[in-house]
Design a protein around this motif. Structure first.
Motif, PDB file in Angstrom:
ATOM      1  N   ARG A 196       0.819  -1.334  -0.023  1.00  0.00           N
ATOM      2  CA  ARG A 196       0.017  -0.173   0.084  1.00  0.00           C
ATOM      3  C   ARG A 196       0.865   1.074  -0.114  1.00  0.00           C
ATOM      4  NH1 ARG A 196      -4.998  -1.899  -1.479  1.00  0.00           N
ATOM      5  NH2 ARG A 196      -5.769  -3.595  -0.283  1.00  0.00           N
ATOM      6  N   ASN A 197       0.114   2.321  -0.616  1.00  0.00           N
ATOM      7  CA  ASN A 197       0.979   3.398  -0.592  1.00  0.00           C
ATOM      8  C   ASN A 197       0.657   4.463   0.368  1.00  0.00           C
ATOM      9  OD1 ASN A 197       2.551   3.179  -3.000  1.00  0.00           O
ATOM     10  ND2 ASN A 197       0.568   3.893  -4.246  1.00  0.00           N
ATOM     11  N   ARG A 273      10.583  -0.061  -3.695  1.00  0.00           N
ATOM     12  CA  ARG A 273       9.981   0.984  -3.017  1.00  0.00           C
ATOM     13  C   ARG A 273      10.625   2.275  -3.275  1.00  0.00           C
ATOM     14  NH1 ARG A 273       5.800  -1.589   0.666  1.00  0.00           N
ATOM     15  NH2 ARG A 273       6.010  -3.763   0.521  1.00  0.00           N
ATOM     16  N   LEU A 287       6.352  12.025  -7.634  1.00  0.00           N
ATOM     17  CA  LEU A 287       5.948  11.203  -6.724  1.00  0.00           C
ATOM     18  C   LEU A 287       4.596  10.170  -7.074  1.00  0.00           C
ATOM     19  CD1 LEU A 287       6.519   9.366  -4.104  1.00  0.00           C
ATOM     20  CD2 LEU A 287       4.869  11.374  -2.990  1.00  0.00           C
ATOM     21  N   LEU A 291       3.849   6.488  -7.920  1.00  0.00           N
ATOM     22  CA  LEU A 291       3.013   5.486  -7.073  1.00  0.00           C
ATOM     23  C   LEU A 291       1.828   4.907  -8.169  1.00  0.00           C
ATOM     24  CD1 LEU A 291       2.464   7.741  -4.107  1.00  0.00           C
ATOM     25  CD2 LEU A 291       4.190   5.989  -4.465  1.00  0.00           C
ATOM     26  N   ASN A 292       1.492   5.797  -9.115  1.00  0.00           N
ATOM     27  CA  ASN A 292       0.602   5.259  -9.874  1.00  0.00           C
ATOM     28  C   ASN A 292       1.035   4.164 -10.889  1.00  0.00           C
ATOM     29  OD1 ASN A 292      -2.285   5.776 -10.635  1.00  0.00           O
ATOM     30  ND2 ASN A 292      -1.382   6.314 -12.550  1.00  0.00           N
ATOM     31  N   PRO A 296       5.317   0.712  -4.992  1.00  0.00           N
ATOM     32  CA  PRO A 296       4.805   1.155  -3.630  1.00  0.00           C
ATOM     33  C   PRO A 296       5.859   2.264  -3.157  1.00  0.00           C
ATOM     34  CG  PRO A 296       4.950  -1.225  -3.790  1.00  0.00           C
ATOM     35  CD  PRO A 296       5.392  -0.514  -5.199  1.00  0.00           C
ATOM     36  N   GLY A 297       5.113   3.162  -2.455  1.00  0.00           N
ATOM     37  CA  GLY A 297       6.027   4.127  -1.908  1.00  0.00           C
ATOM     38  C   GLY A 297       5.369   4.630  -0.558  1.00  0.00           C
ATOM     39  N   SER A 299       6.002   8.633   1.755  1.00  0.00           N
ATOM     40  CA  SER A 299       6.488   9.978   1.978  1.00  0.00           C
ATOM     41  C   SER A 299       5.698  10.691   3.161  1.00  0.00           C
ATOM     42  CB  SER A 299       5.932  10.666   0.660  1.00  0.00           C
ATOM     43  OG  SER A 299       6.621  11.939   0.669  1.00  0.00           O
ATOM     44  N   ALA A 336      -3.964   6.048  -6.443  1.00  0.00           N
ATOM     45  CA  ALA A 336      -2.652   5.904  -6.011  1.00  0.00           C
ATOM     46  C   ALA A 336      -2.483   5.592  -4.525  1.00  0.00           C
ATOM     47  CB  ALA A 336      -1.554   6.978  -6.632  1.00  0.00           C
ATOM     48  N   LEU A 337      -3.191   6.791  -3.866  1.00  0.00           N
ATOM     49  CA  LEU A 337      -2.693   6.841  -2.359  1.00  0.00           C
ATOM     50  C   LEU A 337      -3.709   5.766  -1.784  1.00  0.00           C
ATOM     51  CD1 LEU A 337      -1.206   8.074  -0.172  1.00  0.00           C
ATOM     52  CD2 LEU A 337      -3.050   9.985  -0.182  1.00  0.00           C
TER      53      LEU A 337
END
Length: 389
Positions: A196-197, A273, A287, A291-292, A296-297, A299, A336-337
């Motif tokens: 998950r982001n 990641r 960013l 993510l899109n 996975p990331g 911030s 994305a989020l």
């Protein structure tokens, strides 16, 4: 007595020079050298040639701090209970313990502050002058230095040194401190492992960097992690991790490497990641693209609530250019989020998770829909959405 210590300091510097010893490069050897200098002084005092020192051990430390350390500030850097040091003016040196500020008895002068900053910047490769009146840099032990000089400040140099002490390497460490519950920690660990982001929001000093480090502790072993920061702060416990930091422009006005460039380069480094220390401006767009793309990331972002963080992340990418529109950013961010963790710093300096919010992916008008998963009420972090939690 002060004159005597100054002379002993000069003797130590001269002896180090004759022996070809770099005090900062070989601290242990320099400490032994200072012990010799002080012991010789005490021997001569027994013979009646000089006045004995009141506290030889304290004198040794003062000399080592002055030559190999950061002088009067070294005592605060060595104190594990102190998390930040700042100078508003030479006669006002503050420290913070557990988020609570204290005015120290340390008195400096203008030149002393400048000399300390110059010494701190010596190994960083960063500069500070009228054309570049701000600087961010890392000290040798990882502390973050920020300095602002006149005419941006009224008359004195403003110095901040943020230490990173007792870092949480895993979410369990934050549970032990009471920052979040075991149930919330399990949810976040599952979110990290499943890719998950996640964005961590909060005010300055709320513990966002610490939370990112703890979340990173749940990243599966073997995954490649790339971190992007303005100044090195994150310390990710991963065997396959590359840390990138920004670079100031040169005296000729070239060579600057902004955060946005780092994010772009990180995406070319085969990451599993990506972690961006903090997004403030147009780098949020890069960013978002990463993510899109299924990467996975994590911030951080400054915000007053989790929902405000979502709104801010839907706005910052618009700074990337006129061709970047809300019609693209809003639905892209919604998809994305996944999770926003919002942190609080109370008046007593206690850091805790105030809420954990999930992003559903749905949009109502121009607003990204969110669901409260955990929320702190009466000092307790409770699950609110059984489907998410």
């Amino acid at each position: 007595m002060d004159a005597m210590i100054v002379q002993l300091e000069r003797d130590a510097r001269e002896l180090a020079r004759r022996r070809g010893l770099d005090p900062t490069a070989d601290l242990a050897a320099f400490q032994r050298l200072v012990t010799e200098v002080v012991a010789d002084h005490e021997s001569r005092s027994l013979a009646g040639h000089v006045t004995p020192l009141i506290d030889p051990a304290a004198t040794q430390k003062d000399i080592v701090d002055a030559v190999a350390g950061f002088g009067p500030l070294q005592q605060y850097l060595d104190d594990p209970s102190i998390e930040e040091i700042w100078i508003n003016e030479p006669g006002k040196v503050f420290v913070a313990r557990s988020g609570v500020a204290e005015l120290t008895p340390t008195i400096l002068d203008q030149q002393g502050v400048k000399d300390l900053v110059e010494r701190m910047l010596r190994t960083s490769g960063r500069r500070l002058d009228l054309s570049q009146p701000f600087v961010d840099a890392s000290l040798p032990n990882g502390e973050r230095l920020h300095v602002v000089i006149p005419p941006i400040t009224r008359k004195s140099w403003a110095v901040n040194i943020r230490k990173f002490i007792a870092r949480a390497r895993h979410l369990g460490d934050l549970v032990a401190r009471g920052s979040l519950t075991q149930e919330a920690a399990d949810f976040l660990a599952d979110a990290v492992r499943s890719g998950r982001n996640i964005v961590v929001s909060g005010a300055t000093q709320a513990g966002k960097t610490t939370m990112i480090g703890a979340l990173a502790g749940a990243i599966p072993a073997g995954q490649r992690v790339i971190t992007c920061e303005e100044v090195f702060e994150l310390n990710i416990a991963s065997r396959d991790c590359v840390a990138l930091q920004c670079r100031q422009e040169s005296l000729e006005g070239s060579g600057e490497v902004p955060l946005r460039r780092l994010v772009k380069e990180a995406l070319r480094m085969r990451p599993d990641r990506i972690i961006v220390g903090e997004v403030r401006e147009a780098e949020a767009f890069d960013l978002l693209i990463g993510l899109n793309a299924g990467l996975p990331g994590m911030s951080t972002v400054h915000a007053n609530s989790a929902r405000e963080a979502v709104t801010k992340l839907a706005t910052l990418p618009l700074l990337a250019g006129e061709n970047v529109t809300a019609a693209f950013v809003t639905p892209t961010l919604a998809q994305a989020l996944d999770v926003v963790v919002h942190l609080d710093l109370d008046p007593n300096g206690r850091r805790s998770v105030r809420e954990i919010v999930g992003v559903s992916g749905r949009i109502e008008g121009t607003v990204i829909e969110t669901n409260t998963i955990f929320e702190r009420e009466d000092g307790v972090l409770r699950a609110r959405d059984a489907q998410w939690a």
